[in-house]
Design a protein around this motif. Structure first.
Motif, PDB file in Angstrom:
ATOM      1  N   UNK A 137       6.509  -8.316  -4.121  1.00  0.00           N
ATOM      2  CA  UNK A 137       5.944  -7.021  -4.370  1.00  0.00           C
ATOM      3  C   UNK A 137       4.694  -6.642  -3.306  1.00  0.00           C
ATOM      4  N   UNK A 138       3.714  -7.499  -3.431  1.00  0.00           N
ATOM      5  CA  UNK A 138       2.616  -7.273  -2.449  1.00  0.00           C
ATOM      6  C   UNK A 138       3.143  -7.226  -1.073  1.00  0.00           C
ATOM      7  N   UNK A 139       3.751  -8.068  -0.553  1.00  0.00           N
ATOM      8  CA  UNK A 139       4.133  -8.179   0.606  1.00  0.00           C
ATOM      9  C   UNK A 139       4.916  -7.180   1.108  1.00  0.00           C
ATOM     10  N   UNK A 140       5.986  -6.580   0.501  1.00  0.00           N
ATOM     11  CA  UNK A 140       6.815  -5.841   0.841  1.00  0.00           C
ATOM     12  C   UNK A 140       6.229  -4.097   0.924  1.00  0.00           C
ATOM     13  N   UNK A 141       5.403  -3.996  -0.122  1.00  0.00           N
ATOM     14  CA  UNK A 141       4.720  -2.795  -0.481  1.00  0.00           C
ATOM     15  C   UNK A 141       3.826  -2.547   0.623  1.00  0.00           C
ATOM     16  N   UNK A 142       3.013  -3.297   1.146  1.00  0.00           N
ATOM     17  CA  UNK A 142       2.176  -3.113   2.391  1.00  0.00           C
ATOM     18  C   UNK A 142       2.972  -2.926   3.433  1.00  0.00           C
ATOM     19  N   UNK A 143       4.127  -3.453   3.751  1.00  0.00           N
ATOM     20  CA  UNK A 143       4.767  -3.584   4.907  1.00  0.00           C
ATOM     21  C   UNK A 143       5.560  -1.994   5.004  1.00  0.00           C
ATOM     22  N   UNK A 144       5.666  -1.404   3.578  1.00  0.00           N
ATOM     23  CA  UNK A 144       6.358  -0.028   3.880  1.00  0.00           C
ATOM     24  C   UNK A 144       5.630   1.219   3.764  1.00  0.00           C
ATOM     25  N   UNK A 145       4.137   0.989   3.252  1.00  0.00           N
ATOM     26  CA  UNK A 145       3.168   2.162   3.058  1.00  0.00           C
ATOM     27  C   UNK A 145       2.561   2.680   4.526  1.00  0.00           C
ATOM     28  N   UNK A 146       2.543   1.612   5.333  1.00  0.00           N
ATOM     29  CA  UNK A 146       2.027   2.038   6.579  1.00  0.00           C
ATOM     30  C   UNK A 146       0.311   2.087   6.598  1.00  0.00           C
ATOM     31  N   UNK A 148      -2.655   6.395 -18.166  1.00  0.00           N
ATOM     32  CA  UNK A 148      -3.966   5.768 -18.804  1.00  0.00           C
ATOM     33  C   UNK A 148      -5.055   6.556 -18.530  1.00  0.00           C
ATOM     34  N   UNK A 149      -5.729   7.023 -19.671  1.00  0.00           N
ATOM     35  CA  UNK A 149      -7.105   7.637 -19.234  1.00  0.00           C
ATOM     36  C   UNK A 149      -8.200   7.412 -20.539  1.00  0.00           C
ATOM     37  N   UNK A 150      -9.368   7.146 -20.147  1.00  0.00           N
ATOM     38  CA  UNK A 150      -9.989   7.033 -18.755  1.00  0.00           C
ATOM     39  C   UNK A 150      -9.707   5.490 -18.283  1.00  0.00           C
ATOM     40  N   UNK A 151      -9.235   5.371 -16.956  1.00  0.00           N
ATOM     41  CA  UNK A 151      -8.727   3.972 -16.447  1.00  0.00           C
ATOM     42  C   UNK A 151      -9.354   3.763 -15.081  1.00  0.00           C
ATOM     43  N   UNK A 152      -9.794   2.451 -14.954  1.00  0.00           N
ATOM     44  CA  UNK A 152     -10.282   2.254 -13.614  1.00  0.00           C
ATOM     45  C   UNK A 152      -9.124   1.887 -12.595  1.00  0.00           C
ATOM     46  N   UNK A 153      -9.341   2.478 -11.277  1.00  0.00           N
ATOM     47  CA  UNK A 153      -8.357   2.466 -10.386  1.00  0.00           C
ATOM     48  C   UNK A 153      -8.974   1.771  -9.274  1.00  0.00           C
ATOM     49  N   UNK A 154      -8.488   0.774  -8.731  1.00  0.00           N
ATOM     50  CA  UNK A 154      -9.300   0.069  -7.464  1.00  0.00           C
ATOM     51  C   UNK A 154      -8.281   0.102  -6.203  1.00  0.00           C
ATOM     52  N   UNK A 155      -9.028   0.558  -5.221  1.00  0.00           N
ATOM     53  CA  UNK A 155      -8.369   0.621  -3.840  1.00  0.00           C
ATOM     54  C   UNK A 155      -8.052  -0.868  -3.237  1.00  0.00           C
ATOM     55  N   UNK A 156      -6.936  -1.289  -2.782  1.00  0.00           N
ATOM     56  CA  UNK A 156      -6.632  -2.520  -2.001  1.00  0.00           C
ATOM     57  C   UNK A 156      -6.069  -1.930  -0.570  1.00  0.00           C
ATOM     58  N   UNK A 157      -6.274  -3.048   0.240  1.00  0.00           N
ATOM     59  CA  UNK A 157      -6.192  -2.647   1.732  1.00  0.00           C
ATOM     60  C   UNK A 157      -5.176  -3.840   2.050  1.00  0.00           C
ATOM     61  N   UNK A 158      -4.742  -4.815   1.471  1.00  0.00           N
ATOM     62  CA  UNK A 158      -3.392  -5.591   1.993  1.00  0.00           C
ATOM     63  C   UNK A 158      -3.016  -6.274   0.689  1.00  0.00           C
ATOM     64  N   UNK A 159      -1.986  -7.250   1.015  1.00  0.00           N
ATOM     65  CA  UNK A 159      -1.177  -7.876   0.184  1.00  0.00           C
ATOM     66  C   UNK A 159      -1.927  -8.971  -0.594  1.00  0.00           C
ATOM     67  N   UNK A 160      -2.915  -9.609   0.324  1.00  0.00           N
ATOM     68  CA  UNK A 160      -3.713 -10.736  -0.561  1.00  0.00           C
ATOM     69  C   UNK A 160      -4.894 -10.127  -1.625  1.00  0.00           C
ATOM     70  N   UNK A 161      -5.191  -9.009  -0.980  1.00  0.00           N
ATOM     71  CA  UNK A 161      -6.114  -8.299  -1.977  1.00  0.00           C
ATOM     72  C   UNK A 161      -5.341  -7.872  -3.481  1.00  0.00           C
ATOM     73  N   UNK A 162      -4.266  -7.569  -3.201  1.00  0.00           N
ATOM     74  CA  UNK A 162      -3.523  -6.868  -4.368  1.00  0.00           C
ATOM     75  C   UNK A 162      -3.110  -8.284  -5.270  1.00  0.00           C
TER      76      UNK A 162
END
Length: 205
Positions: free
Chosen positions: A134-143, A181-195
């Motif tokens: 999922x991590x690999x394919x998601x970042x390959x698809x989102x550009x 979910x609320x309230x809920x922490x949402x964390x930005x990720x930049x690549x498959x490794x971080x995810x």
């Protein structure tokens, strides 16, 4: 008798297609994966009573007749959207289950994958490999689009934010019927490794 069945299986009973009240095809797919037959089970005299065929699981139920001298074998047939035998690897399971959800998410839709089974049946083994794909394919698809992640645990009627130390949170229904979910922490990720690292960290809390 089980070996004879596997050598020449009978046809599956014909079932009517399942549809929703609106008459459309149902939106839920049910897939089954069989865990391997362990060597210690073989050593203890157990035998493999589950046969996986295309879209079918057949359970072989050995019974003793009332005379307590002769045995019989009942075959119980179950149909599923996908069936994976114990010789199917994680990549093949992912390609026919979660991959479509990843593509949908990259195109702005949503979906859910739920893994259910008794302890020791292989859920963690399957899902760990699924996370990698999922991590690999998601970042390959989102550009160049941004990706953020929240990670919650549902336990009975309780909801916990695992990226905020397991803090309790609520499930809120939006105007369109979606649940968040609320309230809920949402964390930005930049690549498959971080995810993947974030998933591993949340899973240890």
């Amino acid at each position: 008798a089980i070996r004879r069945f596997r050598a020449s299986p009978f046809d599956s009973p014909q079932l009517a297609p399942v549809t929703t009240a609106a008459g459309n095809a149902r939106g839920v797919r049910v897939c089954v994966r069989k865990r391997p037959f362990f060597s210690h089970e073989d050593e203890q005299g157990e035998f493999d009573v589950v046969s996986c065929l295309s879209g079918r699981v057949v359970v072989h139920d050995a019974r003793m007749r009332p005379d307590m001298r002769n045995m019989l074998l009942n075959h119980y047939d179950f149909n599923f959207d996908e069936v994976f035998g114990d010789d199917v690897d994680n990549a093949a399971v992912y390609s026919k289950t979660a991959y479509e959800l990843v593509v949908a998410a990259a195109n702005g839709a949503s979906g859910t994958m739920m893994c259910y089974g008794q302890t020791g049946s292989g859920k963690t083994f399957t899902m760990s490999a699924t996370y990698d794909h999922v991590a690999k394919d998601l970042f390959a698809a989102v550009g160049s689009r941004s990706v953020s992640v929240c990670f919650i645990e549902l336990l009975g009627d309780k909801c916990h934010d695992m990226l905020n130390g397991g803090t309790p949170c609520s499930l809120v229904t939006a105007a369109d019927g979606s649940v968040h979910p609320h309230p809920c922490v949402e964390v930005p990720v930049t690549d498959a490794r971080e995810l993947r690292a974030l998933i591993d960290m949340a899973g240890t809390l």
